[in-house]
Design an enzyme around this catalytic site. Structure first.
Site, PDB file in Angstrom:
ATOM      1  CD  GLN A  59       2.193   8.626   5.634  1.00 18.37           C
ATOM      2  OE1 GLN A  59       1.126   8.135   6.217  1.00 18.37           O
ATOM      3  NE2 GLN A  59       3.156   9.119   6.079  1.00 18.37           N
ATOM      4  CD  GLU A  69      -7.134  13.958   6.282  1.00 18.10           C
ATOM      5  OE1 GLU A  69      -6.056  13.249   6.351  1.00 18.10           O
ATOM      6  OE2 GLU A  69      -7.423  13.286   5.036  1.00 18.10           O
ATOM      7  CD1 TRP A  89      -1.183   1.933   2.150  1.00 13.30           C
ATOM      8  CD2 TRP A  89      -2.968   1.710   1.116  1.00 13.30           C
ATOM      9  NE1 TRP A  89      -1.653   3.472   2.244  1.00 13.30           N
ATOM     10  CE2 TRP A  89      -2.997   3.214   1.761  1.00 13.30           C
ATOM     11  CE3 TRP A  89      -4.331   0.366   0.261  1.00 13.30           C
ATOM     12  CZ2 TRP A  89      -4.558   3.641   1.252  1.00 13.30           C
ATOM     13  CZ3 TRP A  89      -5.091   1.502   0.355  1.00 13.30           C
ATOM     14  CH2 TRP A  89      -4.897   2.631   1.112  1.00 13.30           C
ATOM     15  CG  MET A  90       1.125   3.833  -3.085  1.00 15.24           C
ATOM     16  SD  MET A  90       2.025   4.968  -4.637  1.00 15.24           S
ATOM     17  CE  MET A  90       1.659   6.751  -3.472  1.00 15.24           C
ATOM     18  CG  ASP A 103      -1.067  11.139   2.554  1.00 15.75           C
ATOM     19  OD1 ASP A 103      -2.174  10.339   1.726  1.00 15.75           O
ATOM     20  OD2 ASP A 103      -1.360  11.684   3.587  1.00 15.75           O
ATOM     21  CG  ASP A 116      -1.438  15.793   6.812  1.00 20.62           C
ATOM     22  OD1 ASP A 116      -0.833  14.830   7.689  1.00 20.62           O
ATOM     23  OD2 ASP A 116      -2.294  16.284   6.718  1.00 20.62           O
TER      24      ASP A 116
HETATM   25  N1  DQQ Z   1      -2.685   9.901   4.647  1.00 22.68           N
HETATM   26  C1  DQQ Z   1      -1.401  10.843   6.690  1.00 22.68           C
HETATM   27  C2  DQQ Z   1      -2.183  11.153   7.148  1.00 22.68           C
HETATM   28  C3  DQQ Z   1      -3.209  12.586   6.019  1.00 22.68           C
HETATM   29  C4  DQQ Z   1      -3.727  11.469   5.128  1.00 22.68           C
HETATM   30  C5  DQQ Z   1      -1.472   9.293   7.561  1.00 22.68           C
HETATM   31  C6  DQQ Z   1      -4.508  12.077   4.431  1.00 22.68           C
HETATM   32  O1  DQQ Z   1      -0.806  11.868   7.070  1.00 22.68           O
HETATM   33  O2  DQQ Z   1      -3.473  13.499   7.096  1.00 22.68           O
HETATM   34  O3  DQQ Z   1      -1.187   8.294   5.633  1.00 22.68           O
HETATM   35  O4  DQQ Z   1      -4.653  11.196   3.042  1.00 22.68           O
END
Ligand code: DQQ
Length: 543
Positions: free
Chosen positions: A81, A268, A62-63, A65, A201
């Site tokens: 991520q 976010e 999985w990926m 942000d 974020d």
């Molecule tokens: N994804 C991250 C958070 C963000 C969210 C966590 C947005 O930091 O707010 O994986 O997709």
């Protein structure tokens, strides 16, 4: 996989719109615990025609942000991520890739992992990479569990409470492979007295005209009383931060859904930066990405909005910008899956990075979005599409004789739109029925993967699938449609103004052959070309 991880997956992946999903999820929990996903073999991933061939994505799992894209020592670095264990959201790490040109990528090892017992023990969430006095520095959100009744909780999934803090790490490695984390947060709590709906974020930026002595920073947040907002901080050194005020915000929604992102009470992934003689604010909430163009000036340092819109009308979330080596503002976004979780989880991969997009301000003061010219490097020879009349009832009047093979290419259409209605469909000409249908038989309809409708009755919009997408064309401007088609994704750029990102899925081991279907006046089509694009990876694993 734990209960908390599953629920956080739902809460933060940006793909679930309602907390009503939680009870359903709990009933699925027992299964998930027993059936921890077996690793899908690399050979299966390499043979999956749905895996894109000229987009960045990890070799497996999985990926989400994009995090901290940065140009450093002659290379572009992208972090994102990443769950190293499965093709579902959870256990957030920062994966890492490097590129000479923002198109060809090589994977590097995971750059950031949760530190057991540390402030990011439950996840290294989204953040930014900046260069501070020549040192690559990350500011990102760390997540750790707190007790159910803790006043420190800033994130709740209905079962567990978490505390989000802003963290700091630096790298002395020329390839940014290793990072030294500061043990304690640089911002340990939200602003005093604020009962936030989230706190994450961080996006620092440098702007001497506004703050000559250091860094400004936007942090995603919100409150039930006032809705989603972006908090503004300043710091001389990225370690000592002073809270200023909310730099921009929405309005209370009054919603009582469990996840405040679903209602818009939590914004976010903010990104705030100068562009031309304006400022641009981007943020993600309610599964969508919003842009605002406006001004930000001393002494009030409040963002004053002039124009706003949606950044993409399709599957696109949590984008982040960087400057390229020429100083262009480049936007990257996460393209999520739109198929059921059971399907993408079983496939062994989920999500991809968008192509780089260039942001500018148009003459009308709105945000313009262009495909960075880089993908043109991948073009093979240009095929000018021939259109032939179609006789089948209910379909397009014209269809291209040539098709895009292997779902790996680009299609460009310029058309003078006037009083004649114009429609364009990308058609899957492969018949996936089992047993295969006779293509000449009545029931063998081709599937439209993406449809565009224009009518002079509404000259300021296109209907793209079911979405109404605003366009602004000068009387002499043709409509320009540019499609990048890659495995299971289509990125559409309309007149360098707006974008629509679509996922499409199909069964089996072969990508569809894609034709262009058109209804309209052929003489109005001034360009219709196709290029096969050369994959950046020999085996779909993007290395
Ligand atoms: N994804 C991250 C958070 C963000 C969210 C966590 C947005 O930091 O707010 O994986 O997709």
């Amino acid at each position: 996989m734990t209960l908390s991880k599953i629920n956080r997956r739902r809460l933060l992946s940006g793909t679930v719109k309602s907390a009503l999903a939680f009870p359903l999820l709990r009933s699925k929990l027992a299964k998930a615990l027993i059936l921890d996903p077996a690793e899908v073999p690399a050979s299966t991933l390499a043979a999956d025609p749905r895996r894109p061939q000229f987009h960045l994505l990890p070799a497996r799992n999985w990926m989400n942000d994009p995090n901290g894209p940065v140009f450093w020592k002659g290379h572009y670095h992208m972090f994102f991520q990443y769950n190293p264990h499965a093709a579902v959201w959870g256990d957030m790490h920062w994966d890492h890739a490097i590129s000479p040109d923002m198109i060809h990528w090589k994977h590097l090892p995971v750059a950031l992992a949760p530190t057991p017992g540390g402030p990011d023990s439950e996840g290294c969430f989204t953040g930014t990479c900046v260069l501070h006095s020549g040192t690559p520095t990350l500011i990102y959100t760390g997540v750790r569990t707190v007790s159910a009744d803790s006043p420190e909780a800033t994130l709740r999934d209905g079962h567990n409470n978490f505390k989000e803090t802003q963290l700091y790490a630096t790298s002395a490695d020329p390839e940014l492979r290793t990072w030294s984390k500061r043990a304690t947060p640089v911002i340990p709590t939200p602003p005093p007295g604020m009962k936030v709906t989230g706190f994450r974020d961080p996006a620092p930026w440098r702007e001497p005209a506004l703050y000559p002595d250091g860094w400004l920073m936007a942090v995603g947040s919100g409150t039930k009383e006032h809705g989603g907002c972006v908090l503004l901080y300043k710091s001389p050194d990225l370690q000592n931060w002073e809270y200023l005020h909310p730099v921009a915000g929405g309005a209370a929604t009054g919603s009582s859904v469990a996840n405040p992102v679903d209602s818009g009470d939590m914004w976010e992934c903010p990104d705030l930066f100068p562009l031309g003689n304006k400022h641009v604010l981007i943020y993600s909430t309610q599964g969508k990405v919003f842009w605002k163009v406006g001004t930000l000036a001393a002494p009030d340092l409040i963002f004053h909005e002039e124009q706003s819109g949606l950044l993409d009308y399709g599957s696109f979330y949590a984008p982040k910008t960087q400057l390229d080596k020429q100083g262009h503002r480049i936007l990257w976004g996460w393209i999520p899956e739109t198929r059921p979780e059971a399907e993408f989880s079983a496939s062994g991969w989920a999500g991809l990075m968008s192509l780089p997009r260039v942001l500018t301000i148009g003459a009308d003061g709105r945000l313009n979005i262009t495909a960075a010219p880089l993908a043109e490097k991948l073009r093979q020879h240009e095929e000018k599409l021939q259109l032939k009349p179609q006789t089948a009832a209910g379909g397009n009047e014209l269809q291209s004789s040539q098709t895009l093979k292997g779902a790996c290419g680009e299609i460009l259409c310029h058309v003078k739109v006037g009083r004649t209605p114009f429609t364009l469909d990308l058609l899957d000409t492969t018949l996936h029925a089992d047993p295969p249908k006779d293509p000449t038989s009545a029931g063998a309809a081709q599937v439209s993967l993406l449809s565009i409708r224009y009518s002079h009755a509404n000259p300021k919009e296109l209907v793209v699938d079911q979405q109404r997408v605003p366009i602004s064309l000068a009387p002499t401007d043709p409509l320009e449609l540019r499609f990048f088609i890659d495995g299971s994704v289509i990125e559409l750029f309309v007149n360098n103004q707006t974008t629509y990102t679509k996922r499409f899925y199909y069964p089996g081991k072969t990508a569809p052959e894609i034709a262009v279907g058109i209804t309209g006046n052929q003489a109005d089509i001034t360009r219709l070309s196709l290029w096969q694009l050369t994959p950046i990876s020999k085996d779909r694993l993007t290395t």
